[in-house]
Design an enzyme around this catalytic site. Structure first.
Site, PDB file in Angstrom:
ATOM      1  N   ARG A  92     -27.022   0.579  24.715  1.00 12.09           N
ATOM      2  CA  ARG A  92     -28.241   1.378  24.502  1.00 12.09           C
ATOM      3  C   ARG A  92     -27.833   2.852  24.427  1.00 12.09           C
ATOM      4  O   ARG A  92     -27.293   3.401  25.388  1.00 12.09           O
ATOM      5  CB  ARG A  92     -29.211   1.141  25.669  1.00 12.09           C
ATOM      6  CG  ARG A  92     -30.449   1.997  25.599  1.00 12.09           C
ATOM      7  CD  ARG A  92     -31.469   1.621  26.674  1.00 12.09           C
ATOM      8  NE  ARG A  92     -32.545   2.576  26.646  1.00 12.09           N
ATOM      9  CZ  ARG A  92     -32.742   3.523  27.559  1.00 12.09           C
ATOM     10  NH1 ARG A  92     -31.953   3.627  28.622  1.00 12.09           N
ATOM     11  NH2 ARG A  92     -33.725   4.378  27.437  1.00 12.09           N
ATOM     12  N   HIS A 136     -34.526  10.786  23.895  1.00 13.68           N
ATOM     13  CA  HIS A 136     -34.059  10.923  25.272  1.00 13.68           C
ATOM     14  C   HIS A 136     -33.951  12.428  25.551  1.00 13.68           C
ATOM     15  O   HIS A 136     -32.876  12.953  25.790  1.00 13.68           O
ATOM     16  CB  HIS A 136     -32.740  10.183  25.463  1.00 13.68           C
ATOM     17  CG  HIS A 136     -32.410   9.860  26.888  1.00 13.68           C
ATOM     18  ND1 HIS A 136     -32.102   8.579  27.328  1.00 13.68           N
ATOM     19  CD2 HIS A 136     -32.319  10.642  27.985  1.00 13.68           C
ATOM     20  CE1 HIS A 136     -31.838   8.598  28.619  1.00 13.68           C
ATOM     21  NE2 HIS A 136     -31.952   9.855  29.054  1.00 13.68           N
ATOM     22  N   GLU A 181     -38.331   7.471  29.442  1.00 13.13           N
ATOM     23  CA  GLU A 181     -38.890   8.137  30.629  1.00 13.13           C
ATOM     24  C   GLU A 181     -39.802   9.311  30.281  1.00 13.13           C
ATOM     25  O   GLU A 181     -39.491  10.476  30.601  1.00 13.13           O
ATOM     26  CB  GLU A 181     -37.760   8.599  31.556  1.00 13.13           C
ATOM     27  CG  GLU A 181     -36.864   7.466  32.026  1.00 13.13           C
ATOM     28  CD  GLU A 181     -35.803   7.909  33.021  1.00 13.13           C
ATOM     29  OE1 GLU A 181     -35.673   9.125  33.268  1.00 13.13           O
ATOM     30  OE2 GLU A 181     -35.107   7.042  33.569  1.00 13.13           O
ATOM     31  N   ASN A 309     -36.831   1.578  33.718  1.00 14.68           N
ATOM     32  CA  ASN A 309     -35.708   2.208  34.413  1.00 14.68           C
ATOM     33  C   ASN A 309     -36.055   2.246  35.893  1.00 14.68           C
ATOM     34  O   ASN A 309     -37.130   2.717  36.274  1.00 14.68           O
ATOM     35  CB  ASN A 309     -35.471   3.629  33.909  1.00 14.68           C
ATOM     36  CG  ASN A 309     -34.949   3.643  32.471  1.00 14.68           C
ATOM     37  OD1 ASN A 309     -34.717   2.599  31.883  1.00 14.68           O
ATOM     38  ND2 ASN A 309     -34.764   4.833  31.931  1.00 14.68           N
ATOM     39  N   TYR A 311     -34.597   3.193  39.831  1.00 12.59           N
ATOM     40  CA  TYR A 311     -33.566   3.811  40.679  1.00 12.59           C
ATOM     41  C   TYR A 311     -33.902   3.760  42.165  1.00 12.59           C
ATOM     42  O   TYR A 311     -33.022   3.593  42.999  1.00 12.59           O
ATOM     43  CB  TYR A 311     -33.350   5.276  40.265  1.00 12.59           C
ATOM     44  CG  TYR A 311     -32.626   5.387  38.944  1.00 12.59           C
ATOM     45  CD1 TYR A 311     -31.235   5.371  38.885  1.00 12.59           C
ATOM     46  CD2 TYR A 311     -33.329   5.457  37.749  1.00 12.59           C
ATOM     47  CE1 TYR A 311     -30.566   5.442  37.672  1.00 12.59           C
ATOM     48  CE2 TYR A 311     -32.668   5.529  36.524  1.00 12.59           C
ATOM     49  CZ  TYR A 311     -31.282   5.519  36.493  1.00 12.59           C
ATOM     50  OH  TYR A 311     -30.608   5.575  35.300  1.00 12.59           O
ATOM     51  N   GLU A 382     -32.332   0.862  32.414  1.00  9.16           N
ATOM     52  CA  GLU A 382     -31.405   1.694  33.196  1.00  9.16           C
ATOM     53  C   GLU A 382     -31.503   1.289  34.664  1.00  9.16           C
ATOM     54  O   GLU A 382     -32.593   1.060  35.175  1.00  9.16           O
ATOM     55  CB  GLU A 382     -31.763   3.186  33.141  1.00  9.16           C
ATOM     56  CG  GLU A 382     -31.360   3.910  31.901  1.00  9.16           C
ATOM     57  CD  GLU A 382     -31.733   5.397  31.963  1.00  9.16           C
ATOM     58  OE1 GLU A 382     -31.766   5.980  33.070  1.00  9.16           O
ATOM     59  OE2 GLU A 382     -32.009   5.945  30.892  1.00  9.16           O
TER      60      GLU A 382
HETATM   61  O1  IFM Z   1     -29.179  10.479  33.719  1.00  9.44           O
HETATM   62  C1  IFM Z   1     -30.496  10.054  33.812  1.00  9.44           C
HETATM   63  C2  IFM Z   1     -30.960   9.509  32.482  1.00  9.44           C
HETATM   64  O2  IFM Z   1     -30.819  10.425  31.463  1.00  9.44           O
HETATM   65  C3  IFM Z   1     -32.418   9.105  32.559  1.00  9.44           C
HETATM   66  N1  IFM Z   1     -32.640   8.235  33.687  1.00  9.44           N
HETATM   67  C4  IFM Z   1     -32.126   8.626  34.959  1.00  9.44           C
HETATM   68  C5  IFM Z   1     -30.661   8.965  34.846  1.00  9.44           C
HETATM   69  C6  IFM Z   1     -30.111   9.396  36.216  1.00  9.44           C
HETATM   70  O3  IFM Z   1     -30.794  10.518  36.680  1.00  9.44           O
END
Ligand code: IFM
Length: 477
Positions: A92, A136, A181, A309, A311, A382
């Site tokens: 990706r 992005h 995002e 995504n 985290y 992600e």
């Molecule tokens: O590096 C970023 C990415 O560009 C978008 N998602 C989160 C990642 C980590 O912060």
């Protein structure tokens, strides 16, 4: 509600057990143009908001910029070879808008498109499925000068750009995500100002979010018309939001932050409406006069997939008297209409970004999207972690990152077991890169990059991930 003082229950995720993923599960890694390409002023590329922002005094750590980054623009064939060595099934990447359409409007730049044509051919030649993200975060600077995402016209410009890329690459690229995002583009870019273009106005952030989604819907319509075989979606960054206690104030804080972080995008795109409570929370910021008749129908144009995504988790509390304001994505200006909310730290293990490690939150997130919003195929587009790495005797033994991936893949597997149509997983990131306002000080890569020599070293996590892909699952530990 989870107990916010206790560590996440990683134990529920079959730690150590052998796990096999469904046949055809798509294993990949992700990157983004401005974070890796460099060659900022080559091949006809013109500045984006990130060039301007990173070159401005005091905006990024140590004044780092993406001018050179990982020099991927010049090293692309070697980088694709590295992907093939790792056994990636899918890659990706994002297209740099100012590289393929300098200035953000008008004719295509053939030299810019040629780079992506070569990249896609290189990937296909090595049996790696290209997965293209159109946006992005690198808005061409002239479009920002004309008002940026708070201006409605930017959505139309984005659709034209999508069409241009579709015409050039649609014969070879099947998987497309429009935006990456949009929360970050809108609320970090125009709310907190921690990201480009560095503006700080709540109403602008809300307008930007709307026009990003409008651009997404228009782009989907354009691509659908010209490329009926394309699989189209968008990528949102989602967080489970947990109240710090069972007090009504904390529950209200969680509702508000969930509205701004998650439902602001999920509801318009997947339900065709803004949540009523969100509109009420934002009443002091905007009257939503920027939303025109028909916008929400465009925004909710049917998709083929949703990218998520993931985290970390947000744990939040109501106003806490005397508490100092927090910075970056916790900054009050990031949360228009809910500036009083406080983000709570639970004291559980964190990554080098200071983000709490919470694998069960991924199960929660995937289940929620499936249960509350859609039957569409979902992809983790992600997931990953920054840690401080050391190169010792030419090796990087990144045990913490490897453990992060392991626990989150267990979460992904648990979600599939619970009935979520999760079809793939993309590790963030293939290689260390320009981490936006943090510059090169945060390393998310499975491949270490020496920014002086541009040497690449696959870390332990990369070798481990290659084995995960090979066996389509996790070995017993
Ligand atoms: O590096 C970023 C990415 O560009 C978008 N998602 C989160 C990642 C980590 O912060």
């Amino acid at each position: 509600m989870i107990d916010p003082t206790s560590p996440p229950a990683v134990g529920v995720l079959d730690q150590g057990a052998e796990l096999t993923f469904p046949p055809g599960f798509r294993w990949g890694a992700a990157t983004a143009a401005y974070q890796i390409e460099g060659a900022a002023a080559e091949g006809g590329r013109t500045p984006s908001i990130w060039d301007t922002f990173s070159h401005a005094e005091g905006r990024t750590v140590a004044g780092h910029t993406g001018d050179v980054a990982c020099d991927h623009y010049h090293r692309m064939p070697d980088d694709v070879r590295l992907m093939a060595d790792l056994g990636l099934k899918s890659y990706r990447f994002s297209v740099s808008w100012p590289r393929v359409q300098p200035g953000g409007s008008g004719a295509a730049n053939a030299e810019g498109l040629d780079f992506y044509q070569r990249l896609v051919d290189e990937l296909l030649g090595r049996g790696i499925e290209p997965w293209l993200t159109l946006y992005h975060w690198d808005l061409p600077q002239p479009l920002e000068d004309a008002g940026g995402w708070p201006a409605r016209d930017t959505a139309a410009r984005f659709a034209d750009y999508a069409q241009l890329v579709g015409d050039a690459l649609g014969d070879r690229v099947r998987y497309w995500t429009t935006l990456n995002e949009p929360w970050c583009s809108a609320f970090l870019g125009y709310g907190s100002g921690a990201h480009a273009p560095g503006r700080s106005d709540g109403a602008d952030a809300v307008r930007a979010g709307h026009h990003l989604m409008l651009g997404h819907g228009l782009a989907v319509q354009a691509l659908r018309a010209s490329r009926p075989d394309a699989r189209l979606g968008l990528t949102v960054n989602l967080y489970p939001v947990t109240p710090a206690s069972d007090s009504p104030a904390d529950a209200d804080a969680a509702r508000r932050i969930d509205g701004l972080a998650n439902r602001f995008f999920l509801d318009p795109v997947l339900r065709g409406s803004y949540p009523t409570d969100l509109r009420a929370d934002l009443a002091s910021v905007t009257d939503f006069g920027h939303v025109r008749d028909g916008d929400l129908e465009i925004i909710s144009t049917p998709l083929d997939l949703v990218g998520i995504n993931y985290y970390s988790r947000h744990v939040v509390a109501g106003p806490v008297e005397g508490e100092a304001p927090q910075a970056y994505w916790r900054a009050p200006t990031c949360w228009p209409g809910s500036e009083e909310v406080r983000f709570v730290t639970r004291g559980v293990p964190v990554t080098d970004m200071n983000w709490e490690i919470d694998a069960p939150g991924l199960v929660e997130t995937l289940e929620r999207v499936h249960r509350e919003y859609t039957d569409l195929p979902l992809y983790v587009t992600e997931n990953g972690s920054a840690f401080v790495d050391a190169v010792v005797d030419g090796r990087v033994d990144d045990v913490d990152r490897l453990a992060y991936f392991d626990s989150h893949l267990r979460a992904a597997h648990a979600a599939i077991g619970a009935g979520v149509p999760l079809r793939g997983y993309f590790a963030w990131s293939l290689m260390d890169n320009f981490e936006w306002a943090w510059g090169y000080t945060k390393r998310f890569g499975m491949v270490h990059v020496d920014y002086d020599s541009q040497a690449r070293i696959p870390k332990s996590s990369a070798r481990w991930y290659a084995e995960v892909i090979r066996r389509n699952g996790l070995a017993a530990q």
